[in-house]
Design a protein around this motif. Structure first.
Motif, PDB file in Angstrom:
ATOM      1  N   VAL A   1       0.826  -1.214   0.000  1.00 25.45           N
ATOM      2  CA  VAL A   1       0.000   0.000   0.000  1.00 25.45           C
ATOM      3  C   VAL A   1       0.857   1.260   0.000  1.00 25.45           C
ATOM      4  CG1 VAL A   1      -1.780   1.278   1.274  1.00 25.45           C
ATOM      5  CG2 VAL A   1      -1.900  -1.209   1.130  1.00 25.45           C
ATOM      6  N   LEU A   2       2.042   1.199   0.581  1.00 23.42           N
ATOM      7  CA  LEU A   2       2.871   2.404   0.739  1.00 23.42           C
ATOM      8  C   LEU A   2       3.044   3.222  -0.543  1.00 23.42           C
ATOM      9  CD1 LEU A   2       5.768   1.423   3.185  1.00 23.42           C
ATOM     10  CD2 LEU A   2       3.815   2.914   3.630  1.00 23.42           C
ATOM     11  N   PRO A   3       3.314   2.601  -1.702  1.00 26.70           N
ATOM     12  CA  PRO A   3       3.519   3.431  -2.903  1.00 26.70           C
ATOM     13  C   PRO A   3       2.299   4.260  -3.289  1.00 26.70           C
ATOM     14  CG  PRO A   3       4.366   1.212  -3.260  1.00 26.70           C
ATOM     15  CD  PRO A   3       3.591   1.178  -1.975  1.00 26.70           C
ATOM     16  N   LEU A   4       1.115   3.852  -2.837  1.00 28.99           N
ATOM     17  CA  LEU A   4      -0.117   4.545  -3.209  1.00 28.99           C
ATOM     18  C   LEU A   4      -0.527   5.623  -2.221  1.00 28.99           C
ATOM     19  CD1 LEU A   4      -2.229   1.439  -4.273  1.00 28.99           C
ATOM     20  CD2 LEU A   4      -1.074   3.082  -5.786  1.00 28.99           C
ATOM     21  N   VAL A   5       0.049   5.611  -1.020  1.00 33.65           N
ATOM     22  CA  VAL A   5      -0.407   6.511   0.047  1.00 33.65           C
ATOM     23  C   VAL A   5      -0.340   7.986  -0.343  1.00 33.65           C
ATOM     24  CG1 VAL A   5       0.173   7.354   2.358  1.00 33.65           C
ATOM     25  CG2 VAL A   5      -0.075   4.902   1.949  1.00 33.65           C
ATOM     26  N   PRO A   6       0.757   8.478  -0.950  1.00 33.76           N
ATOM     27  CA  PRO A   6       0.803   9.918  -1.250  1.00 33.76           C
ATOM     28  C   PRO A   6      -0.269  10.383  -2.234  1.00 33.76           C
ATOM     29  CG  PRO A   6       2.997   8.952  -1.358  1.00 33.76           C
ATOM     30  CD  PRO A   6       2.028   7.813  -1.282  1.00 33.76           C
TER      31      PRO A   6
ATOM     32  N   THR B   1      17.077   5.278   6.050  1.00 37.53           N
ATOM     33  CA  THR B   1      15.809   5.427   5.331  1.00 37.53           C
ATOM     34  C   THR B   1      15.620   4.336   4.289  1.00 37.53           C
ATOM     35  OG1 THR B   1      15.939   7.816   5.651  1.00 37.53           O
ATOM     36  CG2 THR B   1      14.397   7.048   3.987  1.00 37.53           C
ATOM     37  N   GLY B   2      16.702   3.771   3.799  1.00 37.25           N
ATOM     38  CA  GLY B   2      16.608   2.763   2.751  1.00 37.25           C
ATOM     39  C   GLY B   2      15.932   3.332   1.521  1.00 37.25           C
ATOM     40  N   LYS B   3      15.081   2.541   0.902  1.00 37.48           N
ATOM     41  CA  LYS B   3      14.330   2.981  -0.282  1.00 37.48           C
ATOM     42  C   LYS B   3      12.956   3.546   0.109  1.00 37.48           C
ATOM     43  CE  LYS B   3      17.475   1.797  -3.251  1.00 37.48           C
ATOM     44  NZ  LYS B   3      17.378   0.598  -4.095  1.00 37.48           N
ATOM     45  N   VAL B   4      12.775   3.861   1.386  1.00 42.82           N
ATOM     46  CA  VAL B   4      11.510   4.307   1.988  1.00 42.82           C
ATOM     47  C   VAL B   4      10.541   3.118   2.101  1.00 42.82           C
ATOM     48  CG1 VAL B   4       9.564   5.914   1.941  1.00 42.82           C
ATOM     49  CG2 VAL B   4      11.824   6.680   1.151  1.00 42.82           C
ATOM     50  N   VAL B   5      10.291   2.413   1.009  1.00 41.75           N
ATOM     51  CA  VAL B   5       9.554   1.147   1.102  1.00 41.75           C
ATOM     52  C   VAL B   5      10.488   0.132   1.773  1.00 41.75           C
ATOM     53  CG1 VAL B   5       8.445  -0.730  -0.151  1.00 41.75           C
ATOM     54  CG2 VAL B   5       8.202   1.631  -0.960  1.00 41.75           C
ATOM     55  N   PRO B   6      10.065  -0.479   2.885  1.00 40.77           N
ATOM     56  CA  PRO B   6      10.968  -1.385   3.605  1.00 40.77           C
ATOM     57  C   PRO B   6      11.329  -2.623   2.796  1.00 40.77           C
ATOM     58  CG  PRO B   6       9.046  -0.798   4.941  1.00 40.77           C
ATOM     59  CD  PRO B   6       8.769  -0.328   3.554  1.00 40.77           C
ATOM     60  N   GLU B   7      12.429  -3.242   3.199  1.00 44.75           N
ATOM     61  CA  GLU B   7      12.880  -4.474   2.583  1.00 44.75           C
ATOM     62  C   GLU B   7      11.878  -5.601   2.805  1.00 44.75           C
ATOM     63  OE1 GLU B   7      16.591  -2.097   3.688  1.00 44.75           O
ATOM     64  OE2 GLU B   7      14.502  -2.279   4.275  1.00 44.75           O
ATOM     65  N   ALA B   8      11.980  -6.631   1.980  1.00 44.81           N
ATOM     66  CA  ALA B   8      11.053  -7.770   2.061  1.00 44.81           C
ATOM     67  C   ALA B   8      11.499  -8.709   3.180  1.00 44.81           C
ATOM     68  CB  ALA B   8      11.006  -8.501   0.722  1.00 44.81           C
ATOM     69  N   VAL B   9      11.284  -8.289   4.429  1.00 43.66           N
ATOM     70  CA  VAL B   9      11.601  -9.109   5.606  1.00 43.66           C
ATOM     71  C   VAL B   9      10.326  -9.277   6.416  1.00 43.66           C
ATOM     72  CG1 VAL B   9      14.042  -8.532   5.680  1.00 43.66           C
ATOM     73  CG2 VAL B   9      12.420  -7.056   6.855  1.00 43.66           C
TER      74      VAL B   9
ATOM     75  N   ALA C   1       9.439   0.921  -4.756  1.00 44.62           N
ATOM     76  CA  ALA C   1       9.940   2.291  -4.606  1.00 44.62           C
ATOM     77  C   ALA C   1       9.835   3.064  -5.917  1.00 44.62           C
ATOM     78  CB  ALA C   1      11.391   2.269  -4.116  1.00 44.62           C
ATOM     79  N   GLU C   2       9.968   2.384  -7.034  1.00 39.57           N
ATOM     80  CA  GLU C   2       9.835   3.052  -8.330  1.00 39.57           C
ATOM     81  C   GLU C   2       8.423   3.631  -8.501  1.00 39.57           C
ATOM     82  OE1 GLU C   2      10.186   1.774 -13.037  1.00 39.57           O
ATOM     83  OE2 GLU C   2      11.316   0.653 -11.524  1.00 39.57           O
ATOM     84  N   ILE C   3       7.424   2.874  -8.075  1.00 35.14           N
ATOM     85  CA  ILE C   3       6.043   3.367  -8.128  1.00 35.14           C
ATOM     86  C   ILE C   3       5.862   4.521  -7.149  1.00 35.14           C
ATOM     87  CG2 ILE C   3       3.611   2.749  -7.789  1.00 35.14           C
ATOM     88  CD1 ILE C   3       4.455  -0.160  -8.528  1.00 35.14           C
ATOM     89  N   LEU C   4       6.415   4.369  -5.944  1.00 37.21           N
ATOM     90  CA  LEU C   4       6.301   5.418  -4.928  1.00 37.21           C
ATOM     91  C   LEU C   4       6.860   6.747  -5.421  1.00 37.21           C
ATOM     92  CD1 LEU C   4       5.757   6.475  -2.046  1.00 37.21           C
ATOM     93  CD2 LEU C   4       8.021   5.578  -1.406  1.00 37.21           C
ATOM     94  N   LEU C   5       8.014   6.735  -6.058  1.00 37.39           N
ATOM     95  CA  LEU C   5       8.634   7.984  -6.526  1.00 37.39           C
ATOM     96  C   LEU C   5       7.749   8.683  -7.559  1.00 37.39           C
ATOM     97  CD1 LEU C   5      12.409   7.002  -6.815  1.00 37.39           C
ATOM     98  CD2 LEU C   5      11.244   8.220  -4.976  1.00 37.39           C
TER      99      LEU C   5
END
Length: 415
Positions: A166-171, A206-214, A308-312
């Motif tokens: 969901v994170l990439p869609l929030v903004p 901060t990483g890629k803002v979208v967290p790693e797949a853990v 993260a590409e979608i988020l940007l």
């Protein structure tokens, strides 16, 4: 220690507002005076039953937050609204008021920033020494935080998998920051653009803002926490910042309280708009956890670079962002024909997942957001292409009026 809650058994919400002069909108670093006026002491946290006031880092921001988890987001805007109005009454004697949106449009952080000088000062001084907290990415980014609980490792994995999607869609819903230092930036969500860069000295924070797949605590500890602590150690020999709060991804695991905290949301013009955005986000997270459109195993395969590409793209263009990753769209059950935008996807998701029959004010707010655009686009509509400082001040005074009245901003009518 309180017993951990299961998924969606509780919610923690934090709303951050800037304190400004009522007429000029100049930044006023008087949060400590506000708290002192109420309780007679310079405290960083003050509890009022269901809601608490607090300050973090800078002296011109006050945070309102639920005092512990609440059972539901329904009607929560009414509690926050009462405290907004109380604070505004108290600020009148200082010729001050609260200002909404995720960034002050005219602030110059190099000259307008003062750090909180009271409790927790060692942490703030450490941040300031390492990163210089006078920039917009520290001193001018007011957000809405949502804490969602998990009971154990298995629930953490499910919740983290859903939130990452969901994170990439929030903004697209929450962007409220189209202006910095009096200029239109060309970004729907300028707050996130500066947020993602404010600790570039140590990229692992901060990483890629979208967290790693853990998806387990052990994996999170190894791949995220330990890397951050190792990387900051040369700058933080006392270990002041080597705690979970150092993590600045768009959603952060808080294992000490068994929650994941979403941090990507710009604050809106009033609590009812914030609750509309939060309920929309939660409804989609719930649908993903229930495997409504895809299995959890499929969600867990998504790597942070791809998300993260979608988020940007969404940070820059908001609801107008074109999403070309068809597989991403299918993860939400959306059959996209041709090019599809983040706004179109949210219109579909709200219709599919959100039930607000008993919350007419929240229903109206989310309808405005998905039909008229996020707050960032509505601000630009009100301002036009080349606004003056006077025009910006006028529109943001209208936004402050929306905050006081608990309304939703529309360019063509008052709240």
């Amino acid at each position: 220690m309180n017993k951990p809650l299961h998924l969606f058994e509780g919610y923690g919400v934090e709303l951050e507002y800037m304190i400004v002069h009522r007429q000029s909108l100049n930044v006023l670093p008087i949060t400590d005076k506000l708290i002192y006026d109420e309780v007679g002491a310079y405290l960083s946290d003050v509890e009022f039953g269901d809601i608490a006031w607090s300050n973090e880092l800078v002296l011109h921001v006050v945070e309102l937050k639920t005092q512990g988890p609440v059972k539901s987001l329904v009607n929560l805007e009414q509690l926050f609204q009462k405290h907004v109005q109380k604070i505004n009454r108290m600020l009148e004697e200082h010729e001050a008021m609260l200002l909404p949106t995720g960034a002050h449009p005219l602030m110059h952080p190099d000259t307008d920033t003062k750090l909180w000088p009271h409790e927790h000062n060692a942490v703030y001084e450490a941040y300031n020494r390492i990163f210089d907290c006078r920039g917009h990415g520290w001193a001018n980014l007011q957000s809405t935080h949502l804490n969602l609980p998990f009971y154990n490792d298995e629930e953490f994995g499910r919740l983290h998998a859903a939130i990452r999607m969901v994170l990439p869609l929030v903004p697209a819903l929450s962007a409220s920051t189209p202006i910095l230092e009096g200029s239109i930036t060309g970004m729907a969500d300028t707050r996130l653009e500066v947020y993602r860069k404010n600790q570039q000295k140590i990229p692992s924070i901060t990483g890629k803002v979208v967290p790693e797949a853990v998806f387990t605590k052990a994996a999170y500890e190894q791949q995220i926490f330990q890397r951050m602590y190792r990387d900051i150690a040369p700058y933080d020999p006392e270990g002041t910042l080597q705690e979970e709060f150092l993590n600045s991804r768009g959603a952060i695991a808080r294992f000490e309280r068994n929650t994941i905290e979403l941090r990507l949301l710009d604050i809106q013009e009033s609590p009812v708009a914030d609750m509309a955005v939060l309920q929309a986000v939660v409804a989609v997270v719930q649908a993903l956890i229930a495997e409504r459109w895809a299995t959890l195993q499929e969600l867990m395969l998504w790597q942070e670079d791809r998300l993260a590409e979608i988020l940007l793209e969404v940070i820059q263009k908001g609801q107008k962002a074109v999403i070309t990753d068809r597989e991403f769209m299918r993860t939400f059950g959306y059959a996209c024909e041709g090019s599809c935008t983040a706004g179109e996807l949210w219109q579909y998701l709200v219709q599919e997942t959100l039930e607000l029959e008993e919350q007419p004010a929240v229903a109206q707010a989310i309808h405005i957001i998905v039909s008229r655009g996020n707050l960032s686009s509505r601000i630009l509509e009100a301002l036009g292409p080349a606004p003056t400082a006077e025009q910006i001040t006028k529109v943001y005074r209208q936004l402050a009026a929306c905050l006081q009245q608990g309304g939703v901003f529309l360019p063509d009518k008052a709240c």
